[in-house]
Design an enzyme around this catalytic site. Structure first.
Site, PDB file in Angstrom:
ATOM      1  N   LYS A 155       0.869  -1.178   0.000  1.00 48.40           N
ATOM      2  CA  LYS A 155       0.000   0.000   0.000  1.00 48.40           C
ATOM      3  C   LYS A 155       0.900   1.219   0.000  1.00 48.40           C
ATOM      4  O   LYS A 155       2.036   1.158   0.476  1.00 48.40           O
ATOM      5  CB  LYS A 155      -0.871   0.026   1.268  1.00 48.40           C
ATOM      6  CG  LYS A 155      -2.130   0.840   1.133  1.00 48.40           C
ATOM      7  CD  LYS A 155      -3.247   0.037   0.530  1.00 48.40           C
ATOM      8  CE  LYS A 155      -4.464   0.876   0.231  1.00 48.40           C
ATOM      9  NZ  LYS A 155      -5.608   0.032  -0.152  1.00 48.40           N
TER      10      LYS A 155
ATOM     11  N   ASP B 158      -6.975   4.155  -4.477  1.00 48.81           N
ATOM     12  CA  ASP B 158      -7.641   4.030  -3.184  1.00 48.81           C
ATOM     13  C   ASP B 158      -8.288   5.407  -2.985  1.00 48.81           C
ATOM     14  O   ASP B 158      -8.501   6.124  -3.966  1.00 48.81           O
ATOM     15  CB  ASP B 158      -6.629   3.667  -2.081  1.00 48.81           C
ATOM     16  CG  ASP B 158      -7.286   3.233  -0.765  1.00 48.81           C
ATOM     17  OD1 ASP B 158      -7.717   2.081  -0.675  1.00 48.81           O
ATOM     18  OD2 ASP B 158      -7.404   4.051   0.159  1.00 48.81           O
TER      19      ASP B 158
ATOM     20  N   GLY C 130     -17.847   7.909  -2.788  1.00 44.11           N
ATOM     21  CA  GLY C 130     -16.794   7.731  -3.795  1.00 44.11           C
ATOM     22  C   GLY C 130     -17.025   6.494  -4.644  1.00 44.11           C
ATOM     23  O   GLY C 130     -18.143   5.968  -4.741  1.00 44.11           O
TER      24      GLY C 130
ATOM     25  N   TRP D 128     -20.376   4.153  -4.798  1.00 43.57           N
ATOM     26  CA  TRP D 128     -21.072   4.199  -6.096  1.00 43.57           C
ATOM     27  C   TRP D 128     -21.333   2.788  -6.629  1.00 43.57           C
ATOM     28  O   TRP D 128     -22.462   2.431  -6.999  1.00 43.57           O
ATOM     29  CB  TRP D 128     -20.232   5.027  -7.077  1.00 43.57           C
ATOM     30  CG  TRP D 128     -20.613   4.911  -8.504  1.00 43.57           C
ATOM     31  CD1 TRP D 128     -21.693   5.497  -9.100  1.00 43.57           C
ATOM     32  CD2 TRP D 128     -19.927   4.162  -9.525  1.00 43.57           C
ATOM     33  NE1 TRP D 128     -21.714   5.163 -10.444  1.00 43.57           N
ATOM     34  CE2 TRP D 128     -20.642   4.348 -10.729  1.00 43.57           C
ATOM     35  CE3 TRP D 128     -18.774   3.379  -9.540  1.00 43.57           C
ATOM     36  CZ2 TRP D 128     -20.252   3.762 -11.927  1.00 43.57           C
ATOM     37  CZ3 TRP D 128     -18.384   2.792 -10.736  1.00 43.57           C
ATOM     38  CH2 TRP D 128     -19.118   2.991 -11.912  1.00 43.57           C
TER      39      TRP D 128
HETATM   40  O1  2IT Z   1      -8.034  -1.615  -0.676  1.00 45.79           O
HETATM   41  C1  2IT Z   1      -7.944  -2.133  -1.803  1.00 45.79           C
HETATM   42  O2  2IT Z   1      -8.036  -3.346  -1.975  1.00 45.79           O
HETATM   43  C2  2IT Z   1      -7.727  -1.243  -2.948  1.00 45.79           C
HETATM   44  N1  2IT Z   1      -7.663  -0.032  -2.761  1.00 45.79           N
HETATM   45  C3  2IT Z   1      -7.527  -1.806  -4.329  1.00 45.79           C
HETATM   46  C4  2IT Z   1      -6.133  -2.278  -4.498  1.00 45.79           C
HETATM   47  C5  2IT Z   1      -5.789  -2.732  -5.893  1.00 45.79           C
HETATM   48  O3  2IT Z   1      -4.602  -3.033  -6.090  1.00 45.79           O
HETATM   49  O4  2IT Z   1      -6.644  -2.775  -6.764  1.00 45.79           O
END
Ligand code: 2IT
Length: 445
Positions: free
Chosen positions: A124, A164, A237, A241
């Site tokens: 992340k 994200d 968001g 949605w």
């Molecule tokens: O929290 C999550 O799983 C995401 N923001 C998507 C992460 C992704 O690599 O698609």
């Protein structure tokens, strides 16, 4: 497993990282019994290794705003665990972003990605940059400045970021353009791309759609039909949605959405053009939901409050971590809620989860419910690697099968002797066992 000892050492080493410590504690409590059945894990110090990220990159992001002033933000990439695949996970651009939040998200992502069955490790990243009120040119310059450093650490077989909070198709486009310029490489290094340049159909909808497929299975297990149910959604968001679209399509009624400014109560349901309007709200960059009430007179804006005080059958946190606390849980329970499923990451506080689980209610954690987003990112990676693109039906069919598989894993590992399915336990144990076996096979690294 000495949970207290492990937590005490982690707290001493990482003081004040509240969200990270919260996420770790939840997983340790869930897996303790299974872990204790495997003395080889203890000998390999598996937990001590698993709770620390493999690597964290922190860098400054200098950029120039529209007034010509220099701004300096912090950028991060937490490469948490690569036992089962390259690091994979989103980027969050929000004023609240710090190391604790990104470490909790990357830790959760590791188990979530394991649950998808696709070969993806956990990562992340993001920045404390706030997109609120920024011009398009400022967003582009920030994304370019961010990628000027990040590009060294990522790659299609190394680490594949995505969106994200605060990072959507527009930001991914700017990030991708800068990565390509710096590396002279066209590759599937980011997911959530536009359809014209390697993106996957259904990826924008996938987190919300997958969440609703999961909720439908949770209800079906108890013989309950989702049709006609009243749903409280938070956020407005991309995730809110997609969830609202699919919930409406399945015959349920979404009566709330929310923003940092309060929530919208719409007794007639957030449906039809109102769902499209959520996209407009989002694109405005204002980070508020109140304009909805001016646009749709049948609805009410309730300032400064959260939607969990509304009477509903199903509650779907779709905004951010810890957005539903013990008090909110009590309101929902008093109002007869039947099912709470986190589509946001760690949407419920431990007090809220305890209240649901103690009453043997249907409750499921984000790492299971919202895994459809990253799973579809995995499908985007597959398509990029094969240099082709699948139809919407093909992607949706895969997404459906993956969510069904995650539900099955939760039932398999989370069913208690009285038949109650503890989805939190099931998701944590199933995700952990896969990562643990991969780590054991790879030695002390
Ligand atoms: O929290 C999550 O799983 C995401 N923001 C998507 C992460 C992704 O690599 O698609």
């Amino acid at each position: 497993m000495d949970i207290q000892g492990i937590m005490a050492r982690l707290e001493a080493r990482h003081p004040g990282e509240a969200e990270y410590l919260q996420a770790v504690r939840e997983v340790l409590l869930s897996i303790k019994d299974v872990y204790d059945n495997h003395p080889e894990f203890e000998r390999a110090k598996l937990i001590e290794r698993l709770v620390e990220p493999e690597r964290v990159v922190v860098f400054r992001v200098p950029w120039v705003d529209d007034r010509g002033e220099v701004q300096v933000n912090l950028g991060y990439r937490v490469q948490f665990n690569s036992a089962i695949g390259p690091y994979k996970g989103g980027l969050r651009f929000h004023a609240s972003v710090n190391l604790s939040i990104l470490k909790f998200l990357a830790f959760e992502q590791t188990f979530k990605n394991a649950l998808t069955t696709l070969p993806m490790g956990g990562g992340k990243g993001g920045s404390d940059f706030s997109p609120r009120g920024k011009s398009d040119a400022e967003i582009m310059r920030f994304c370019q400045a961010f990628m000027n450093e990040l590009f060294r650490y990522i790659g299609p077989e190394t680490d594949i970021p995505a969106g994200d909070i605060g990072v959507g198709a527009r930001e991914i486009g700017y990030l991708f353009g800068q990565y390509k310029k710096l590396t002279r490489d066209w590759s599937g290094v980011l997911t959530g791309k536009g359809l014209e340049y390697g993106g996957s159909l259904v990826r924008p909808e996938a987190t919300g759609y997958g969440g609703l497929y999961f909720v439908r299975e949770m209800l079906a297990d108890r013989g309950v039909d989702i049709r006609g149910k009243r749903i409280a959604v938070s956020g407005f968001g991309n995730v809110a949605w997609g969830a609202t679209r699919k919930a409406t399509e399945l015959g349920a009624k979404v009566v709330t959405i929310s923003g940092p400014d309060g929530y919208i109560f719409d007794e007639e349901g957030v449906c039809g053009e109102k769902i499209d309007y959520m996209l407009e709200l989002r694109a405005s960059g204002n980070d508020i939901c109140s304009p909805y009430a001016e646009r749709f007179p049948g609805s009410v804006f309730v300032p400064g409050r959260r939607p969990w005080e509304v009477k509903c059958d199903i509650a779907l946190p779709c905004a951010t971590q810890n957005e539903l606390n013990g008090e909110d849980a009590q309101h929902l329970i008093d109002n007869g809620v039947q099912c709470v499923a986190e589509i946001s990451n760690m949407g419920c506080t431990p007090e809220a989860i305890d209240a649901f689980v103690a009453r043997k209610m249907l409750y499921a954690p984000g790492k299971a419910v919202n895994a459809g987003g990253v799973a579809t990112s995995g499908l985007e990676m597959s398509q990029n690697a094969m240099h082709l693109s699948w139809s919407a039906e093909e992607v949706d069919r895969n997404l459906h099968a993956i969510m069904h598989g995650i539900h099955e894993q939760c039932v398999r590992y989370g069913t208690e002797p009285d038949g109650y399915v503890n989805y939190m336990k099931g998701a944590n144990v199933a995700g952990f066992m896969k990562v643990a076996k991969a780590m054991m096979a790879q030695g002390i690294v």
